[in-house]
Design an enzyme around this catalytic site. Structure first.
Site, short mmCIF file in Angstrom:
data_model
loop_
_atom_site.label_atom_id
_atom_site.label_comp_id
_atom_site.label_asym_id
_atom_site.label_seq_id
_atom_site.Cartn_x
_atom_site.Cartn_y
_atom_site.Cartn_z
N SER A 35 44.04 37.61 42.39
CA SER A 35 42.60 37.89 42.51
C SER A 35 42.42 39.07 43.45
O SER A 35 43.23 39.29 44.35
CB SER A 35 41.82 36.68 43.04
OG SER A 35 42.15 36.43 44.39
N CYS A 36 41.37 39.85 43.20
CA CYS A 36 41.02 40.96 44.08
C CYS A 36 39.53 40.89 44.38
O CYS A 36 38.81 40.15 43.72
CB CYS A 36 41.39 42.31 43.43
SG CYS A 36 40.45 42.70 41.94
#
Length: 504
Positions: A8-9
């Site tokens: 995830s970012c």
């Protein structure tokens, strides 16, 4: 080994999926089975419980808090940032294998009930500030995207409804309350007004959301209420996004301070429900409304007047600077500063079609498309200068580039930093300057060529992107031609061996 991973970012768009692909490929190359769950902007499909149960170890390549982390309790793990997985996936796989061999169990707890963020508590002050800011920006962007596209559609419809380009200006002067009260579903003018108002309402959440989630990143859930109240107060006094930044940090630290008070047991139960939101909201709201709101509003007015006063060479110079920032670190902090500057400019009240803020947004998006498109072009016209992996990344970079995902150039920059970054900065600067010179405008904050119908002077926009792409690709080819790359040489040797074997 069997490994599972979660990526995830902050924005949930590019790095999330690039890290997933990199980990899968690196695992396959090392002889391991890696299955990845991407927790991106489009949501996520959880890993099959049977896959999790059979996994030997876990990889967290995440800049946000992993959802439902308790699923992986008891399994050895490594926890890295998402960029580490993009840049050095083989190293992350090796670290996960080492963790499994060492048999270190994970201490995963239940998932947080509130929206996810991730701040490294052991990081330096600068890193923490960046992470707090990016948390607010990541939650703000969807509101801006929705509002910007709705406003752009409103302007397009208004040109049809009023029979000319002046319709985009006419629609901004119509009283939406009157239209809502007597809405005619057969009237294009009414639809244009309704779309415009809906987009403006979406923009209205920009500052409170930015402030609220900066505060949340600092103080967790206690920061949400004072953060949103402070953001609303900043909007009320005209302090804009600068006020939202200030109230976000102020609310976060005030809520964190109050939540750490040592209070009697009888009071602890009402602290998160009454005491913390009451006191922190009062402090932040009064501070913004009475003490610091007017000076910040004056600064915002000055910034807006300065932007509106730019023309000619000054606009081109701004395009050069913003383009260089977009091309420098390809989705990193400097890139995000330029992008955030452009996005928050869209929410300035009273903007007319063709405003400088819309030109800034067009220049930023055009410049951000250059690097991946240029690398895709370079790997197409001079394949022999790139490894097989880079050639494959180049194919994917075409789509990433036209979609305004600068991160598509990161694998190339990681392998050859100064040549790629220098080329990217030059080409992106050219594109930023040309976009300003051509007078292209953009109301939508994302989308690349997919939102071309929403771009003012689309031919100029496309021309600027094309010219910058060619400049960057040419520089990359020239700089790499005079470089001996052992990886490329090894690829060529392997090709020669394969051809010789086929001939034999």
């Amino acid at each position: 080994m069997k490994l599972v991973a979660v990526t995830s970012c902050p924005t949930g768009i590019a790095h999330t999926y690039m890290a997933a692909e990199a980990l899968e490929q690196a695992g396959k190359a090392a002889g391991h089975d890696v299955q990845v769950e991407t927790q991106g902007a489009a949501g996520s499909t959880p890993l099959d419980p049977a896959v999790v149960a059979a996994a030997d170890g876990v990889i967290y390549a995440a800049d946000l808090e992993v959802k439902d982390k308790g699923r992986f309790a008891g399994k050895p793990f490594v926890d890295v940032g998402v960029k580490k997985a993009v840049h050095d996936a083989p190293g992350v796989i090796a670290a996960a294998v080492a963790a499994v061999e060492a048999g270190v169990p994970a201490s995963a707890g239940p998932a947080p009930a509130a929206p996810a963020t991730k701040v490294d508590r052991d990081a330096g002050a600068g890193t923490k500030v960046r992470q707090w800011l990016m948390t607010g920006v990541s939650y703000m962007i969807p509101f801006v995207a929705a509002g910007g596209i709705l406003i752009a559609l409103s302007f397009m419809l208004a040109q049809l409804a009023w029979g000319g380009a002046e319709g985009a200006i006419e629609v901004t002067g119509v009283d939406a309350t009157t239209v809502v009260a007597a809405f005619d579903p057969l009237s294009l003018q009414h639809w244009a007004v309704i779309l415009l108002k809906t987009g403006q309402l979406s923009f209205g959440f920009l500052v409170p959301v930015l402030s609220g989630f900066i505060a949340y990143a600092i103080a967790d859930r206690p920061g949400l209420v004072p953060g949103f109240v402070g953001g609303a107060a900043a909007g009320f006094v005209g302090a804009g996004f600068l006020g939202g930044l200030v109230t976000g940090f102020l609310a976060g630290f005030v809520a964190l301070w109050i939540s750490r008070w040592n209070v009697p047991k009888g009071v602890r139960g009402i602290m998160p429900v009454v005491v913390i939101p009451l006191l922190s909201s009062a402090i932040v709201g009064i501070t913004m409304l009475v003490l610091i709101g007017r000076p910040i509003a004056s600064a915002m007015t000055g910034l807006t007047n300065w932007l509106n006063g730019l023309s000619g060479a000054n606009l081109v110079l701004m395009g050069v600077i913003l383009g260089a920032m977009m091309g420098f670190d390809l989705g990193g902090p400097i890139n995000k500063v330029a992008y955030t500057f452009a996005v928050t400019g869209l929410a300035t009240e009273g903007l007319q079609p063709g405003a400088v803020q819309y030109q800034v947004m067009a220049a930023v998006m055009a410049a951000g498309m250059v690097a991946p498109l240029a690398l895709a072009l370079a790997t197409t016209v001079r394949k022999q200068l790139f490894t097989h992996a880079e050639q494959e990344n180049g194919k994917a970079a075409w789509l990433l580039g036209v979609s305004f995902i600068s991160e598509g150039a990161i694998p190339f920059a990681a392998a050859d930093p100064w040549r790629i970054i220098l080329s990217s900065v030059v080409g992106s600067s050219v594109t930023g300057a040309l976009t300003m010179a051509f007078g292209s405008t953009l109301v939508a904050p994302h989308g690349g060529l997919w939102v071309l119908p929403l771009i003012g002077n689309p031919l100029g926009f496309v021309a600027a992107v094309a010219i910058g792409t060619v400049v960057t690709a040419l520089l990359v080819v020239v700089l790499k031609t005079f470089k001996h790359d052992p990886l490329v040489a090894a690829d060529r040797a392997a090709d020669d061996q394969a051809l010789a074997a086929q001939a034999a």
